[in-house]
Design a protein around this motif. Structure first.
Motif, PDB file in Angstrom:
ATOM      1  N   ARG B 179       0.845  -1.186   0.000  1.00  0.00           N
ATOM      2  CA  ARG B 179       0.000   0.000   0.000  1.00  0.00           C
ATOM      3  C   ARG B 179       0.877   1.231   0.000  1.00  0.00           C
ATOM      4  O   ARG B 179       1.250   1.690   1.053  1.00  0.00           O
ATOM      5  N   PRO B 180       1.240   1.835  -1.083  1.00  0.00           N
ATOM      6  CA  PRO B 180       0.807   1.485  -2.435  1.00  0.00           C
ATOM      7  C   PRO B 180       1.598   0.311  -3.012  1.00  0.00           C
ATOM      8  O   PRO B 180       2.648  -0.029  -2.498  1.00  0.00           O
ATOM      9  N   VAL B 182       4.149  -1.237  -4.987  1.00  0.00           N
ATOM     10  CA  VAL B 182       5.387  -0.858  -5.667  1.00  0.00           C
ATOM     11  C   VAL B 182       6.077  -2.144  -6.099  1.00  0.00           C
ATOM     12  O   VAL B 182       6.294  -3.043  -5.284  1.00  0.00           O
ATOM     13  N   TRP B 210      11.598   0.862 -10.505  1.00  0.00           N
ATOM     14  CA  TRP B 210      10.514   0.582  -9.555  1.00  0.00           C
ATOM     15  C   TRP B 210       9.308   1.350 -10.023  1.00  0.00           C
ATOM     16  O   TRP B 210       9.437   2.461 -10.521  1.00  0.00           O
ATOM     17  N   LEU B 211       8.136   0.796  -9.874  1.00  0.00           N
ATOM     18  CA  LEU B 211       6.956   1.565 -10.252  1.00  0.00           C
ATOM     19  C   LEU B 211       5.728   1.178  -9.437  1.00  0.00           C
ATOM     20  O   LEU B 211       5.617   0.086  -8.906  1.00  0.00           O
ATOM     21  N   ASN B 212       4.817   2.154  -9.381  1.00  0.00           N
ATOM     22  CA  ASN B 212       3.484   1.932  -8.801  1.00  0.00           C
ATOM     23  C   ASN B 212       2.646   1.248  -9.859  1.00  0.00           C
ATOM     24  O   ASN B 212       2.565   1.732 -10.972  1.00  0.00           O
ATOM     25  N   LEU B 213       2.024   0.140  -9.517  1.00  0.00           N
ATOM     26  CA  LEU B 213       1.165  -0.514 -10.501  1.00  0.00           C
ATOM     27  C   LEU B 213      -0.296  -0.433 -10.094  1.00  0.00           C
ATOM     28  O   LEU B 213      -0.631  -0.674  -8.944  1.00  0.00           O
ATOM     29  N   PRO B 214      -1.158  -0.072 -11.026  1.00  0.00           N
ATOM     30  CA  PRO B 214      -2.581  -0.149 -10.697  1.00  0.00           C
ATOM     31  C   PRO B 214      -3.033  -1.605 -10.680  1.00  0.00           C
ATOM     32  O   PRO B 214      -2.517  -2.435 -11.431  1.00  0.00           O
ATOM     33  N   ASP B 215      -4.010  -1.891  -9.823  1.00  0.00           N
ATOM     34  CA  ASP B 215      -4.450  -3.279  -9.653  1.00  0.00           C
ATOM     35  C   ASP B 215      -4.913  -3.902 -10.959  1.00  0.00           C
ATOM     36  O   ASP B 215      -4.714  -5.098 -11.196  1.00  0.00           O
ATOM     37  N   MET B 231       9.775  -4.878   3.227  1.00  0.00           N
ATOM     38  CA  MET B 231       9.972  -4.894   4.670  1.00  0.00           C
ATOM     39  C   MET B 231       8.661  -5.184   5.369  1.00  0.00           C
ATOM     40  O   MET B 231       7.626  -4.666   4.988  1.00  0.00           O
ATOM     41  N   SER B 233       6.786  -7.674   5.459  1.00  0.00           N
ATOM     42  CA  SER B 233       5.748  -8.473   4.805  1.00  0.00           C
ATOM     43  C   SER B 233       5.394  -9.650   5.689  1.00  0.00           C
ATOM     44  O   SER B 233       6.276 -10.323   6.219  1.00  0.00           O
ATOM     45  N   HIS B 241      -4.547  -9.499   1.044  1.00  0.00           N
ATOM     46  CA  HIS B 241      -4.512  -8.380   0.115  1.00  0.00           C
ATOM     47  C   HIS B 241      -4.936  -8.798  -1.273  1.00  0.00           C
ATOM     48  O   HIS B 241      -5.627  -8.069  -1.981  1.00  0.00           O
ATOM     49  N   TRP B 242      -4.491  -9.985  -1.714  1.00  0.00           N
ATOM     50  CA  TRP B 242      -4.811 -10.417  -3.070  1.00  0.00           C
ATOM     51  C   TRP B 242      -6.041 -11.305  -3.127  1.00  0.00           C
ATOM     52  O   TRP B 242      -6.515 -11.660  -4.204  1.00  0.00           O
TER      53      TRP B 242
ATOM     54  N   ALA C  57     -11.169  -3.657  -9.604  1.00  0.00           N
ATOM     55  CA  ALA C  57     -10.028  -2.757  -9.711  1.00  0.00           C
ATOM     56  C   ALA C  57     -10.433  -1.335 -10.076  1.00  0.00           C
ATOM     57  O   ALA C  57      -9.880  -0.375  -9.559  1.00  0.00           O
ATOM     58  N   ARG C  61     -12.381   2.621  -7.519  1.00  0.00           N
ATOM     59  CA  ARG C  61     -11.591   3.840  -7.684  1.00  0.00           C
ATOM     60  C   ARG C  61     -12.445   4.984  -8.189  1.00  0.00           C
ATOM     61  O   ARG C  61     -12.346   6.121  -7.720  1.00  0.00           O
ATOM     62  N   ASN C 112       1.385  -2.928   9.248  1.00  0.00           N
ATOM     63  CA  ASN C 112       0.639  -4.162   9.011  1.00  0.00           C
ATOM     64  C   ASN C 112      -0.411  -4.464  10.053  1.00  0.00           C
ATOM     65  O   ASN C 112      -1.042  -5.500  10.002  1.00  0.00           O
ATOM     66  N   PHE C 190       2.816   8.654  -1.392  1.00  0.00           N
ATOM     67  CA  PHE C 190       1.370   8.465  -1.467  1.00  0.00           C
ATOM     68  C   PHE C 190       0.650   9.489  -0.617  1.00  0.00           C
ATOM     69  O   PHE C 190      -0.340  10.084  -1.035  1.00  0.00           O
ATOM     70  N   SER C 197      -6.087   4.498  -5.392  1.00  0.00           N
ATOM     71  CA  SER C 197      -6.018   3.061  -5.546  1.00  0.00           C
ATOM     72  C   SER C 197      -6.701   2.374  -4.375  1.00  0.00           C
ATOM     73  O   SER C 197      -6.259   2.471  -3.243  1.00  0.00           O
ATOM     74  N   ARG C 199      -9.519  -1.195  -3.460  1.00  0.00           N
ATOM     75  CA  ARG C 199     -10.433  -2.243  -3.916  1.00  0.00           C
ATOM     76  C   ARG C 199     -11.516  -2.493  -2.896  1.00  0.00           C
ATOM     77  O   ARG C 199     -12.380  -3.317  -3.107  1.00  0.00           O
ATOM     78  N   ARG C 309      -3.683   6.781 -14.443  1.00  0.00           N
ATOM     79  CA  ARG C 309      -3.447   5.377 -14.741  1.00  0.00           C
ATOM     80  C   ARG C 309      -2.889   5.166 -16.138  1.00  0.00           C
ATOM     81  O   ARG C 309      -2.181   4.202 -16.406  1.00  0.00           O
ATOM     82  N   PRO C 314       2.856   1.123 -17.893  1.00  0.00           N
ATOM     83  CA  PRO C 314       1.977   0.574 -16.866  1.00  0.00           C
ATOM     84  C   PRO C 314       2.085   1.238 -15.506  1.00  0.00           C
ATOM     85  O   PRO C 314       1.343   0.910 -14.607  1.00  0.00           O
ATOM     86  N   ALA C 315       3.018   2.173 -15.347  1.00  0.00           N
ATOM     87  CA  ALA C 315       3.166   2.804 -14.039  1.00  0.00           C
ATOM     88  C   ALA C 315       1.971   3.705 -13.754  1.00  0.00           C
ATOM     89  O   ALA C 315       1.344   4.238 -14.665  1.00  0.00           O
ATOM     90  N   GLU C 316       1.678   3.871 -12.476  1.00  0.00           N
ATOM     91  CA  GLU C 316       0.577   4.741 -12.077  1.00  0.00           C
ATOM     92  C   GLU C 316       1.143   5.979 -11.407  1.00  0.00           C
ATOM     93  O   GLU C 316       1.915   5.881 -10.466  1.00  0.00           O
TER      94      GLU C 316
END
Lengths: 260, 305, 345
Positions: B179-180, B182, B210-215, B231, B233, B241-242, C57, C61, C112, C190, C197, C199, C309, C314-316
């Motif tokens: 979250r987010p 990465v 490295w990148l932020n990916l949309p779901d 870190m 996890s 989460h998934w 997804a 949003r 967490n 963020f 983002s 769900r 998006r 593909p990066a956001e």
């Protein structure tokens, strides 16, 4: 005669500085009073206390009821105030501003109805600003703005009109127009008018009763002839003047005697 | 008798002189640390230095340098992105080694202006990592140590490559944050490790490391393996989460792994072990001692599971 | 005499509502990934990737974006009226700074931890947004205390304390930024630049309920907001209890902003820009300005998120970058065309 406004031993202090000192004043229904006095004598403060913006010590009664017992909405239907200056940070048209005077007459959720629009239009006509009903307020000159504020006050359909130096930014023509309008409203509609004034000659011409404040106390209270004497002016304003009675209006007029 | 005594004394003197000179020479070589003080500006560099045997020359490390254990006891000179100029200079190092993409270039220039010898190595790709191991070794006067270490790592690589050679490639997502979200992108050494481990990084076509990916991207690319290496996890968290995206094969087949490991994330001498860890997650069936009972019995060479 | 009447209300809101609906549909269908709509709708069972993209997804949003865009715009409108300042925006109250700081601390200290809702029946939420909301409440209380004099919230003091608070919090955040590691730094971004983002329909529903309630409450105050722009004294003389109104608006908008930032990070610019754009088009009467700005804000953020998006797929990208990047020039363009006649204050 019912007193519209009545105060007894009214005092007010701004952070230890006494501005009004045991002022006892009675304004009857339908009276037209001019409040005179140099800057800092308490004129504006008194008007603010009358309209419940400030709260002083001592009794203030409106229509024989203590002012504290009124809700603000009810007060806004009794009083309308025309302040010295108006500042707006957002663009409103003249018509919108005048219609704001009708706020206490309809519920917060309703839009203005036909009656509200009619009253607003009539008010703008009286103050000669119907022409720029759709123009933005900030595009107008100081004098034009002042007339719009008077129109807004009239739209409140008040019993009592409080004005703080209404002629401050007006040119001569409009000064006379405003005072003539006030006199007409007082005569035709029985509107009680209390105005803080700085132009003594105009005050003398148009207001049948004058109250002079000095250092937060009432110094003189009476007709222009009684109040506007050379001695009074010298004591209150600190300048030498010559008073002569104007033959046409039979009211005293001031002539300034400059030292140079 | 006197002649014989004089001969013995002369021999003894010469011998001791000879020994003294030679020992002085060897002593000089053994106490080279006195003239080779090194400050490391990155955890991966620290690991490399120790792996090359130069651990006793290191006089300053960052607060993140936690491997090997000895490194933790060394004096600290600041953080990873922001080392302290004074602390580094105070160590009077002969060499300062940082990483070109991470160490602040302004600080590096300042250090050079102070007269320090600053070397920035690139760790952008596996090749870069291996060649920088060699260049560090060369810089410090022991190129053979570098060659040895690189050979060891290459051997580890080959071993793994052999193991997964016959297994079909599995689409993989390696995330370092949820979250987010990465993830590892294209120009990243971890991307190469994934490939070598028999996987295919679904974000590998991106330029960024490295990148932020949309779901929605993850759902569309349908990875067969998801690894969370960030870190903190925890296994439970990642599964939850998934959990609702059941169209993803990795979720359906319970191939979502929370596996925090510096060996995977650090571009240092342990990438060989890191590669093995990734391979064990991507192709558990290729390792005889398959963990967690996944695909037990199914051979490494087989149709797509 | 051109004034606000029922026809204008219905027309403007109707048009905006239609545009909003279209935008929501479009933004659900658009994205960096191709969506086969027929396949998505045909098989709504689990494990259909197109259905998951659409309903799990993208749709949450879009729904969240509408609520937050609308909420931010509405808060911008009332704050500009409350502070009497056309440059006021939700960020100025210090609430968003407090929320960001709370969220960042939560991210660093307990990323967490989870809190079960209704004993776990409705799922769990992360403690991080809760920490953010607590931060928002703290900063709201502090700013309130510093600005309250004789029972009245002075706009001047409110503005000052909010700005100073934000500066202080920005310094603390920068300090944290220098001691956290690389991976946590992404999380920090963020909070500072925002992201829609999500769900979790639970979160979306919660925010919708919260924002709707707050917005309706503020809308009811529309007339009083008109009056308060005349000045505090004039408003009092026209029947408004200004002291109470100021306090209520401050608390209501702070709570709304706190909730929004807790969920999506700080998405700036909407609260500043949308009210002005709508003022230029439909005038300053708050009874229309509030709903119109709400709808316009929702439309804007919807599209901004789609761009976020798609732009560097593909990066956001963080959506706050989009709102600033595209919002700014558009606003300047509008100002140039229309503003000269209305905004020469």
């Amino acid at each position: 005669m019912n007193p519209a406004i009545q105060t007894r031993d009214l005092s007010f202090a701004y952070q230890d500085r006494l501005v009004l000192h045991a002022v006892s004043l009675s304004v009857d229904r339908g009276e037209m009073i001019g409040i005179l006095g140099p800057n800092g004598s308490g004129k504006t403060t008194m008007l603010k206390i009358f309209s419940a913006v400030l709260h002083g010590q001592g009794a203030v009664k409106i229509n024989d009821r203590d002012i504290e017992t009124y809700g603000r909405r009810d007060l806004s239907k009794l009083f309308a105030v025309v302040a010295q200056e108006s500042r707006m940070n957002f663009p409103y048209t003249v018509a919108e501003v005048v219609l704001m005077g009708r706020a206490s007459y309809h519920s917060a959720f309703a839009l203005e109805g036909k009656k509200d629009l009619e009253i607003a239009r009539a008010s703008m006509e009286l103050t000669d600003c119907l022409l720029f009903a759709n123009r933005y307020l900030h595009e107008l000159s100081g004098g034009e703005k002042q007339r719009v504020m008077i129109a807004r006050a009239l739209a409140q359909e008040p019993e009592i009109l409080l004005l703080d130096e209404p002629s401050a930014f007006l040119d001569l023509k409009h000064q006379v127009q405003v005072f003539e309008l006030l006199r007409r409203l007082n005569r035709d509609r029985g509107l009680t008018i209390v105005a803080a004034l700085h132009d003594l000659n105009l005050a003398s011409l148009f207001f049948p009763r004058l109250v002079v404040l000095r250092d937060g106390k009432i110094y003189r209270d009476g007709s222009p002839k009684e109040v506007l004497t050379e001695k009074t002016i010298e004591e209150v304003y600190g300048i030498r003047v010559r008073i002569e009675q104007d033959p046409f209006s039979e009211k005293p007029q001031l002539f300034i005697c400059p030292s140079l | 008798m006197k002649h014989f005594q004089r001969l013995i004394t002369l021999h003894l003197l010469t011998a001791s002189l000879f020994v003294l000179c030679n020992s002085a020479f060897f002593a000089h070589a053994a106490s080279a640390p006195r003239s080779q003080r090194i400050v490391s500006l990155a955890p991966s560099v620290t690991e490399t230095l120790f792996a090359l045997g130069f651990g006793n020359r290191v006089v300053g490390v960052t607060t993140y340098c936690d491997y090997p254990a000895e490194a933790r006891k060394l004096p600290k000179i600041g953080g990873f992105m922001n080392p302290s100029l004074e602390a580094v200079a105070a160590k009077r190092p002969d060499f300062v080694i940082g990483v070109s993409s991470a160490t602040d270039p302004v600080k590096a220039r300042e250090m050079e202006r102070l007269g320090l010898k600053v070397t920035l190595i690139s760790l952008a790709s596996v090749n870069d990592i291996l060649s920088s191991i060699k260049s560090i070794a060369r810089l410090l006067g022991s190129p053979e140590a570098g060659e040895k270490l690189v050979d060891k790592i290459s051997l580890q690589f080959d071993e793994i490559k052999k193991r997964v050679a016959s297994a079909p490639r599995r689409t993989t997502l390696l995330a370092v944050g949820l979250r987010p979200l990465v993830v590892v992108g294209g120009k990243n050494f971890i991307n190469e490790l994934i490939f070598l481990a028999g996987g295919e990084n679904i974000a590998g076509n991106a330029d960024q490391p490295w990148l932020n990916l949309p779901d929605e991207y993850v759902v569309a690319k349908a990875p067969q393996v998801i690894i969370e290496a960030g870190m903190g996890s925890e296994r439970g968290d990642s599964a939850k989460h998934w959990g609702d995206l059941k169209s993803i094969p990795a979720v359906r087949e319970h191939r979502v792994y929370a596996y925090q490991s510096d060996k995977i994330l650090r571009p240092g001498p342990r990438i060989g072990e890191g590669l093995e860890e990734i391979a064990r997650l991507v192709h558990p069936e290729c390792f005889a001692e398959a963990k967690r009972g996944v695909n037990k019995g199914k051979g490494c060479e087989g149709p797509r599971p | 005499m051109k004034v606000l009447d029922r026809r204008k209300m219905i027309f403007v809101n109707g048009v905006l509502l239609a545009l909003l609906t279209l935008s929501m549909v479009a933004c659900t269908l658009l994205g960096p990934v191709h969506l086969d709509l027929s396949r998505a709708l045909r098989d709504l069972s689990f494990a259909n990737p197109d259905a998951e993209i659409l309903f799990r997804a993208r749709l949450p949003r879009v729904l969240l974006g509408v609520a937050i865009g609308g909420g931010m715009a509405a808060c911008g409108v009332v704050l500009q009226a409350l502070l009497g300042n056309p440059l006021a925006c939700p960020q100025m109250l210090g609430v968003s700074g407090g929320a960001s700081l709370g969220g960042i601390l939560g991210l660093i200290l307990f990323p967490n931890w989870l809190l079960p809702i209704a004993g776990g029946l409705l799922g769990e939420i992360s403690w991080v947004p809760l920490a953010a909301f607590l931060g928002a409440l703290c900063s709201m209380t502090l700013v309130y205390r510093f600005s309250l004099f004789h029972g009245r919230l002075h706009p001047y003091h409110l503005l000052l304390s909010g700005v100073i608070f934000n500066s202080f919090i920005a310094a603390v955040i920068m300090f944290l930024n220098s001691i956290i590691d690389f991976y946590q730094a992404q999380g920090l971004l963020f909070w500072l630049m925002g992201s829609l983002s999500t769900r979790a329909y639970l979160t979306v529903a919660f925010i919708w309920a919260y924002i709707s309630f707050g917005f309706l409450w503020l809308w009811a105050k529309g007339l009083s907001l008109n009056l308060i722009t005349l000045g505090e004294e004039a408003a009092m003389q026209l029947g408004v209890e200004t002291g109470a109104l100021q306090r209520q608006i401050f608390i209501a908008s702070s709570l709304m902003i706190g909730a929004m930032v807790s969920v999506s990070g700080m998405i700036g610019f909407i609260g500043l820009m949308i009210p002005h754009v709508m003022r230029l088009i439909i005038g300053s009467d708050h009874r229309l300005l509030l709903p119109a700005s709400f709808l316009a804000g929702g439309i804007f953020l919807c599209w901004a998120d789609t761009l976020a998006r798609v732009l560097l797929a593909p990066a956001e990208l963080p959506v706050g970058i989009i709102t600033a990047f595209f919002g700014g020039p558009f606003f300047l363009f509008l100002l140039y065309r229309e503003g000269r006649k209305a905004l020469t204050l």
